[in-house]
Enzyme design. Structure first.
Site, PDB file in Angstrom:
ATOM      1  N   TYR A   1      -9.722  -1.669   2.227  1.00  0.00           N
ATOM      2  CA  TYR A   1      -9.572  -1.790   4.146  1.00  0.00           C
ATOM      3  C   TYR A   1      -9.357  -0.194   4.410  1.00  0.00           C
ATOM      4  O   TYR A   1      -8.099   0.474   4.078  1.00  0.00           O
ATOM      5  CB  TYR A   1      -8.158  -2.640   3.414  1.00  0.00           C
ATOM      6  CG  TYR A   1      -8.768  -3.933   3.672  1.00  0.00           C
ATOM      7  CD1 TYR A   1      -9.393  -4.351   5.037  1.00  0.00           C
ATOM      8  CD2 TYR A   1      -8.963  -4.644   2.736  1.00  0.00           C
ATOM      9  CE1 TYR A   1      -9.648  -5.970   5.001  1.00  0.00           C
ATOM     10  CE2 TYR A   1      -8.577  -6.334   2.519  1.00  0.00           C
ATOM     11  CZ  TYR A   1      -9.586  -6.631   3.642  1.00  0.00           C
ATOM     12  OH  TYR A   1      -9.670  -8.251   3.658  1.00  0.00           O
TER      13      TYR A   1
ATOM     14  N   ASP B   1       0.722  -1.208   0.397  1.00  0.00           N
ATOM     15  CA  ASP B   1       0.194   0.235   0.130  1.00  0.00           C
ATOM     16  C   ASP B   1       0.794   0.904   0.265  1.00  0.00           C
ATOM     17  O   ASP B   1       0.103   2.237   0.168  1.00  0.00           O
ATOM     18  CB  ASP B   1      -1.407  -0.318   1.224  1.00  0.00           C
ATOM     19  CG  ASP B   1      -2.212  -0.806   0.918  1.00  0.00           C
ATOM     20  OD1 ASP B   1      -2.686  -1.201   0.197  1.00  0.00           O
ATOM     21  OD2 ASP B   1      -2.537  -1.287   1.928  1.00  0.00           O
TER      22      ASP B   1
END
Length: 779
Positions: free
Chosen positions: A486, A398
């Site tokens: 998420y 990420d």
């Protein structure tokens, strides 16, 4: 009976004070009629403090961002840049700007002595598509502010890959300009099979901007393995707020190597667990009745929304506001907002923020003595499993998406306690600065247990003669980054006993798969046409320990079980006994927690405490300290090395500030930053060392992941606890305690000492009317 002055704090409002939008910003609002007596000091600002030094790790200013942008785009720079808003993939354009880390060797003379304040530099990523050999190149620009001495130089020294600060163009970020190159081929393929997709899935794709399109095309990572070639795997979902939970059993794989889109080709189509290299083969199988949609996906996404479900019934007394954690009596931490500096109960530290990694902590001291030079997130990754292209080859790192840019507004009273100090974050964006209000919160919270407690028994009505209990609390810094599906909650706790805790929690939508009845080995069915895809979450952190100084070692104390005899028990012969054997690690290495946790790891100094023991901090494993399950996947082979062990220890170098590169995800075989190269036989004994540790979750998906994964279960943490750092436990100077004596004799009764800490008498009101606006503090 035991009695003491006790006041009850009453929650008396009909609705809590929530953050509400105002002119594009979020602000906390409470009634102007509230005063200190009625609010118990909950909404008082943190007392101010002056940082010892100007923060050398702070974000570059907006003025610096503008000046650097103008310098880069000036003709004399020779970079031949195009405005990103007008650029295409074959142009040279700035992808992003950030703050370059400040070298530790430059900082220490400044914060520890009379050295000069280190110069600031901007970090700039430029996509250079107009070059004969296109690359994504990193630059450093400084010193700042921009002046005659400012230079634009390639940023190479922090990378150890073959091209250093450059990345092959096939491995660059998949931005909108790159997407546009391959979109015509995708539209062509999907248009040819539109009648089939309509019949099977009730959906068609004619391009994201075409009104006829009613499916969403998504491209997971990676799209390259070494930068020499590139591919695009497209998965399809139904659009909507819960799109991640409505996947369709259709995948298209394209070869997108290079910048000449006319050379892009279809690699194949996948459905029904079958691969079709051409459209013709796909159509032939459909016409033969070999392709079906056995478990149709629903377009209705109401079942997957995070909202109140009346059909689930009503819980008794759930109409009352849930218990709250509030700082009654006012805040007990101090804050220098300009320098992002905090003091709390013996702790002190600086904070910093970057777009790629989010929140950093520097110069962490306990009672004036340094414990950590740096504590920071390094990567947040996920790897999936399944027998279809999305799950089989999806690996997310990420930092690639810039974690800090997804750290956004926190909701007071729910994401953070009422009255928490809410901090903005900012980072360079284009020719300016993006500000996310209330994206970090600071608050002190009850630990939920006493930091220490003991009673001595006695034969009387009370069951003890002496009872001591010390209240536990900690200061927490929190931010939540919502990266795609998420939400990662990052918590950093500074406890009154001298320990530090790092915790991460995960919530949000599963990146799920279509349901396959013969693939239960990859996850359970969680809805009519949806399967939960198993995956690993692994998050790497860096802890640059400086216990008192930069000469530290990683001490390993092994717990052995040995057979021995003892002369005072001759009748027992030999029997098992435990022994501790301590040694220092000699060289840099990656390693895992010992089986049954029969080893203690501590970073120690050569300096000793009063009892002659080396002063240090122990590394205490907590919940779910995992590493990546897969070690030899082609999609995570070399660029994920730092994710494949529980722990690692390395020497600290200015050339190794990060364990990973944000561009590594597309370079599995040839990473820009190869963590494995950190381990070159250097000594870590009595040296400046860093500990790298992994937190995370093996995500065994379940129906309770609908609508979203729960923070309560998806959690991992670790604690750094004093190990002979002090001469005794750090509780004796805490006044929030009670010492109770059971008096004997006929009079009886109890005596207690409250050390002047009494419960406040006040009334708490949390009101919604926005008649008074409290300022938002800048981070």
């Amino acid at each position: 009976m035991l009695t003491q002055s006790l006041a009850v704090a009453i929650l008396a409002a009909a609705a809590p004070a929530l953050a509400r939008p105002d002119a594009g910003y979020w602000k906390r609002a409470i009634s102007s009629t509230l005063n200190e007596a009625r609010t118990c000091g909950i909404y008082d600002a943190a007392p101010s403090v002056k940082a010892p030094k100007v923060n050398p790790w702070a974000q570059i200013t907006n003025e610096d961002t503008v000046a650097v942008w103008d310098l880069l785009h000036a003709p004399e720079s020779g970079l031949n840049l195009t405005d990103p808003a007008k650029a295409e993939a074959a142009d040279n354009y700035v992808y992003f700007m950030d703050t370059l880390h400040t070298n530790k060797t430059a900082v220490l003379p400044y914060i520890d002595g009379e050295g000069a304040q280190p110069a600031k530099y901007a970090r700039v990523v430029i996509f250079e598509g107009a070059k004969p050999e296109p690359v994504s190149q990193e630059y450093m620009v400084g010193p700042l502010p921009v002046g005659p001495a400012t230079k634009i130089e390639k940023l190479d020294y922090i990378f150890n890959g073959e091209k250093r600060g450059a990345v092959p163009y096939n491995a660059r970020y998949f931005d909108d300009k790159r997407s546009r190159l391959s979109e015509p081929l995708l539209i062509s393929v999907m248009s040819e099979i539109a009648d089939i997709t309509e019949a099977l899935f009730g959906g068609v794709y004619y391009g994201s901007s075409d009104n006829r399109t009613n499916m969403v095309a998504a491209t997971p990572t990676p799209v390259s393995l070494d930068g020499s070639t590139a591919f695009r795997t497209i998965m399809f979902r139904y659009p909507g707020l819960a799109s991640y939970l409505t996947p369709i059993d259709l995948y298209v794989i394209l070869d997108i190597t290079g910048l000449d889109a006319s050379k892009y080709t279809l690699r194949g189509i996948v459905t029904n667990e079958r691969f079709f290299p051409t459209v013709a083969e796909f159509r032939a199988a459909y016409d033969a009745g070999e392709i079906i949609n056995e478990f149709p996906q629903t377009r209705d996404q109401e079942w997957a929304l995070l909202k109140l479900r009346e059909d689930m019934g009503v819980r008794d007394l759930e109409d009352r506001l849930a218990p709250q954690s509030i700082e009654i009596g006012g805040k007990r931490y101090k804050l220098d907002t300009e320098n992002q500096y905090v003091e709390f109960m013996g702790w002190s530290f600086y904070m910093a923020f970057t777009r790629t990694l989010g929140l950093f902590f520097y110069d962490i001291k306990y009672k004036g003595e340094r414990v950590l030079y740096e504590l920071s997130l390094q990567e947040a990754a996920a790897q999936y499993a399944g027998f279809q292209p999305k799950a089989a080859n999806t690996v997310y790192q990420d930092t690639y998406y810039s974690i800090g840019t997804y750290s956004a507004t926190l909701l007071e009273g729910f994401d953070c306690p009422f009255g928490a100090t809410m901090l903005n974050v900012s980072y360079p964006e284009g020719r300016g600065t993006e500000v996310h209000p209330q994206a970090v919160c600071l608050y002190e919270a009850d630990s939920g247990y006493p930091v220490a407690r003991h009673r001595t028994g006695a034969s009387n009505d009370y069951g003890f003669s002496r009872l001591g209990s010390v209240k536990g609390s900690s200061l927490w810094a929190r931010h939540i980054a919502t990266i795609g599906n998420y939400d990662y909650m990052f918590n950093y706790g500074f406890h009154v006993d001298g320990s530090i805790e790092v915790e991460v929690r995960a919530s949000g939508y599963l990146q799920s798969s279509p349901y396959y009845k013969n693939q239960s080995n990859f996850g359970p069915r969680i809805y009519e046409g949806t399967q939960g895809s198993y995956h690993d979450h692994v998050l790497t952190f860096k802890a640059d320990f400086d216990i008192l100084n930069t000469k530290n070692s990683l001490q390993v104390t092994d717990l052995f079980v040995k057979n021995q005899s003892q002369p005072w028990f001759p009748e027992l012969g030999t029997f098992e006994q435990m022994e501790l054997h301590a040694h220092n690690m000699k060289e840099e290495q990656m390693f895992n927690w010992a089986p049954n946790n029969q080893a203690m790891y501590a970073v120690v100094s050569e300096e000793t405490n009063k009892w002659g023991e080396k002063r240090g901090y122990r590394i205490v494993p907590g919940k779910s300290n995992i590493h990546l399950s897969i070690h030899d996947s082609p999609f995570s082979k070399k660029q994920s090395t730092l994710l494949k062990s529980n722990l690692a220890v390395t020497r600290v170098h200015d050339t190794e500030p990060y364990g990973n590169s944000w561009q590594n995800i597309h370079l599995s075989y040839a990473p820009q930053q190869d963590f494995a190269k950190f381990f070159d036989g250097e000594s870590v004994e009595n040296e400046d060392i860093a500990l790298w540790f992994n937190l995370g979750m093996h995500h065994f998906t379940r129906s309770e992941d609908v609508p979203v994964t729960l923070f309560s279960e998806a959690v991992s943490n670790i604690v750094f606890a004093p190990q002979n750092f002090n001469e005794r436990a750090q509780e004796g100077d805490l006044r929030n305690r009670r010492w109770i004596i059971a008096k004997g004799g006929e009079e009886g009764g109890l005596e207690y000492e409250d050390h002047g800490i009494e419960m406040p008498t006040c009334r708490i009101e949390l009101e919604e009317p926005a008649t008074k606006v409290l300022p938002i503090v800048k981070l």
